[in-house]
Design a protein around this motif. Structure first.
Motif, PDB file in Angstrom:
ATOM      1  N   MET A  62       0.872  -1.166   0.000  1.00  0.00           N
ATOM      2  CA  MET A  62       0.000   0.000   0.000  1.00  0.00           C
ATOM      3  C   MET A  62       0.911   1.218   0.000  1.00  0.00           C
ATOM      4  O   MET A  62       1.711   1.403   0.921  1.00  0.00           O
ATOM      5  CB  MET A  62      -0.900  -0.023   1.234  1.00  0.00           C
ATOM      6  N   VAL A  63       0.829   2.010  -1.043  1.00  0.00           N
ATOM      7  CA  VAL A  63       1.659   3.207  -1.146  1.00  0.00           C
ATOM      8  C   VAL A  63       1.087   4.285  -0.228  1.00  0.00           C
ATOM      9  O   VAL A  63      -0.128   4.423  -0.102  1.00  0.00           O
ATOM     10  CB  VAL A  63       1.686   3.721  -2.601  1.00  0.00           C
ATOM     11  N   PHE A  64       1.977   5.029   0.406  1.00  0.00           N
ATOM     12  CA  PHE A  64       1.525   6.198   1.164  1.00  0.00           C
ATOM     13  C   PHE A  64       2.367   7.394   0.786  1.00  0.00           C
ATOM     14  O   PHE A  64       3.532   7.268   0.392  1.00  0.00           O
ATOM     15  CB  PHE A  64       1.571   5.957   2.679  1.00  0.00           C
ATOM     16  N   ARG A  65       1.763   8.550   0.833  1.00  0.00           N
ATOM     17  CA  ARG A  65       2.446   9.818   0.611  1.00  0.00           C
ATOM     18  C   ARG A  65       1.631  10.879   1.338  1.00  0.00           C
ATOM     19  O   ARG A  65       0.430  10.973   1.157  1.00  0.00           O
ATOM     20  CB  ARG A  65       2.539  10.141  -0.866  1.00  0.00           C
ATOM     21  N   PHE A  66       2.285  11.635   2.194  1.00  0.00           N
ATOM     22  CA  PHE A  66       1.603  12.695   2.925  1.00  0.00           C
ATOM     23  C   PHE A  66       2.609  13.739   3.369  1.00  0.00           C
ATOM     24  O   PHE A  66       3.816  13.486   3.374  1.00  0.00           O
ATOM     25  CB  PHE A  66       0.840  12.139   4.138  1.00  0.00           C
ATOM     26  N   THR A  67       2.125  14.908   3.715  1.00  0.00           N
ATOM     27  CA  THR A  67       2.986  15.948   4.270  1.00  0.00           C
ATOM     28  C   THR A  67       2.647  16.119   5.742  1.00  0.00           C
ATOM     29  O   THR A  67       1.504  15.943   6.160  1.00  0.00           O
ATOM     30  CB  THR A  67       2.808  17.294   3.542  1.00  0.00           C
ATOM     31  N   ASN A 120      -5.569   6.705  14.835  1.00  0.00           N
ATOM     32  CA  ASN A 120      -6.757   6.927  15.659  1.00  0.00           C
ATOM     33  C   ASN A 120      -8.033   7.099  14.832  1.00  0.00           C
ATOM     34  O   ASN A 120      -9.129   7.091  15.393  1.00  0.00           O
ATOM     35  CB  ASN A 120      -6.564   8.153  16.560  1.00  0.00           C
ATOM     36  N   ARG A 121      -7.875   7.262  13.515  1.00  0.00           N
ATOM     37  CA  ARG A 121      -9.056   7.376  12.649  1.00  0.00           C
ATOM     38  C   ARG A 121      -9.675   5.997  12.465  1.00  0.00           C
ATOM     39  O   ARG A 121      -8.972   4.988  12.424  1.00  0.00           O
ATOM     40  CB  ARG A 121      -8.668   7.942  11.286  1.00  0.00           C
ATOM     41  N   PRO A 122     -11.015   5.924  12.340  1.00  0.00           N
ATOM     42  CA  PRO A 122     -11.646   4.610  12.126  1.00  0.00           C
ATOM     43  C   PRO A 122     -11.270   4.022  10.761  1.00  0.00           C
ATOM     44  O   PRO A 122     -10.989   4.758   9.816  1.00  0.00           O
ATOM     45  CB  PRO A 122     -13.151   4.914  12.195  1.00  0.00           C
ATOM     46  N   VAL A 123     -11.250   2.695  10.691  1.00  0.00           N
ATOM     47  CA  VAL A 123     -10.955   2.001   9.440  1.00  0.00           C
ATOM     48  C   VAL A 123     -12.173   2.097   8.534  1.00  0.00           C
ATOM     49  O   VAL A 123     -13.303   1.829   8.960  1.00  0.00           O
ATOM     50  CB  VAL A 123     -10.590   0.522   9.710  1.00  0.00           C
ATOM     51  N   ASP A 124     -11.953   2.495   7.296  1.00  0.00           N
ATOM     52  CA  ASP A 124     -13.024   2.595   6.299  1.00  0.00           C
ATOM     53  C   ASP A 124     -12.774   1.510   5.258  1.00  0.00           C
ATOM     54  O   ASP A 124     -11.779   1.560   4.537  1.00  0.00           O
ATOM     55  CB  ASP A 124     -12.998   3.978   5.648  1.00  0.00           C
ATOM     56  N   PHE A 178     -13.974   1.024   2.473  1.00  0.00           N
ATOM     57  CA  PHE A 178     -14.078   1.493   1.091  1.00  0.00           C
ATOM     58  C   PHE A 178     -12.941   2.432   0.701  1.00  0.00           C
ATOM     59  O   PHE A 178     -12.779   2.758  -0.464  1.00  0.00           O
ATOM     60  CB  PHE A 178     -15.422   2.192   0.879  1.00  0.00           C
ATOM     61  N   ALA A 179     -12.178   2.903   1.660  1.00  0.00           N
ATOM     62  CA  ALA A 179     -11.048   3.798   1.393  1.00  0.00           C
ATOM     63  C   ALA A 179      -9.826   3.248   2.128  1.00  0.00           C
ATOM     64  O   ALA A 179      -9.532   3.653   3.244  1.00  0.00           O
ATOM     65  CB  ALA A 179     -11.371   5.210   1.836  1.00  0.00           C
ATOM     66  N   ARG A 180      -9.152   2.304   1.492  1.00  0.00           N
ATOM     67  CA  ARG A 180      -7.990   1.675   2.121  1.00  0.00           C
ATOM     68  C   ARG A 180      -6.881   2.689   2.331  1.00  0.00           C
ATOM     69  O   ARG A 180      -6.721   3.620   1.554  1.00  0.00           O
ATOM     70  CB  ARG A 180      -7.478   0.543   1.247  1.00  0.00           C
ATOM     71  N   THR A 189       1.890  -2.116   4.785  1.00  0.00           N
ATOM     72  CA  THR A 189       0.764  -3.033   4.629  1.00  0.00           C
ATOM     73  C   THR A 189      -0.526  -2.239   4.764  1.00  0.00           C
ATOM     74  O   THR A 189      -0.547  -1.185   5.403  1.00  0.00           O
ATOM     75  CB  THR A 189       0.818  -4.136   5.699  1.00  0.00           C
ATOM     76  N   PRO A 190      -1.612  -2.724   4.190  1.00  0.00           N
ATOM     77  CA  PRO A 190      -2.888  -2.022   4.341  1.00  0.00           C
ATOM     78  C   PRO A 190      -3.368  -2.043   5.789  1.00  0.00           C
ATOM     79  O   PRO A 190      -3.128  -3.011   6.518  1.00  0.00           O
ATOM     80  CB  PRO A 190      -3.854  -2.802   3.452  1.00  0.00           C
ATOM     81  N   LEU A 191      -4.034  -0.987   6.187  1.00  0.00           N
ATOM     82  CA  LEU A 191      -4.600  -0.888   7.532  1.00  0.00           C
ATOM     83  C   LEU A 191      -5.896  -1.684   7.575  1.00  0.00           C
ATOM     84  O   LEU A 191      -6.706  -1.623   6.653  1.00  0.00           O
ATOM     85  CB  LEU A 191      -4.861   0.577   7.867  1.00  0.00           C
ATOM     86  N   GLY A 192      -6.105  -2.392   8.656  1.00  0.00           N
ATOM     87  CA  GLY A 192      -7.393  -3.065   8.853  1.00  0.00           C
ATOM     88  C   GLY A 192      -7.431  -4.435   8.442  1.00  0.00           C
ATOM     89  O   GLY A 192      -7.257  -5.364   8.100  1.00  0.00           O
TER      90      GLY A 192
END
Length: 128
Positions: free
Chosen positions: A6-11, A30-34, A36-38, A125-128
């Motif tokens: 799972m690619v990630f990119r953020f500032t 701390n955000r809930p797992v969605d 539909f939006a991995r 790895t993907p969350l959830g």
């Protein structure tokens, strides 16, 4: 490399790249797992490597980012987001050491303001 990458990119901003990454990863976790939006599980990232200059790509981009070639961005200076995105893509495509085996790369975007701003990138790895 992960089996289901799972690619990630953020500032994120912070006094150091490690501090900024940790703060963002904590908030993201701390955000809930969605379903539909991995998104990537940032807690699985083992280290953050700051890419200090454009030489991380070696000869691949020698003519694009090079100390001897005039450039709109001085060598070693903070990058704008477009250049940082481009460089992050090349580093991930080349499986650079900063993102290999569960690491994250960090590029300095902005030094003004209360804390430096960084662009983080890599695989997890993907969350959830």
């Amino acid at each position: 490399m992960h089996l289901d990458p799972m690619v990630f990119r953020f500032t994120a901003s912070g006094p150091s790249a490690d501090a900024a990454f940790t703060l963002h990863a904590t908030k993201d976790g701390n955000r809930p797992v969605d379903p539909f939006a991995r998104r990537a599980d940032l807690t699985k990232v083992g280290r953050v490597t700051v890419v200090r200059d454009r030489s991380a790509l070696g000869p691949v981009i020698a003519g694009y980012f090079n100390a001897s070639v005039p450039s709109p961005v001085p060598y070693g200076a903070a990058l704008d987001e477009d250049d940082a995105d481009w460089l992050a893509d090349r580093l991930m495509e080349d499986n650079a050491a900063c993102v290999r085996s569960g690491g994250a790369g960090a590029l300095l975007l902005e030094t003004t303001g209360p804390e430096p701003t960084w662009l983080f990138f890599g695989w997890s790895t993907p969350l959830g």
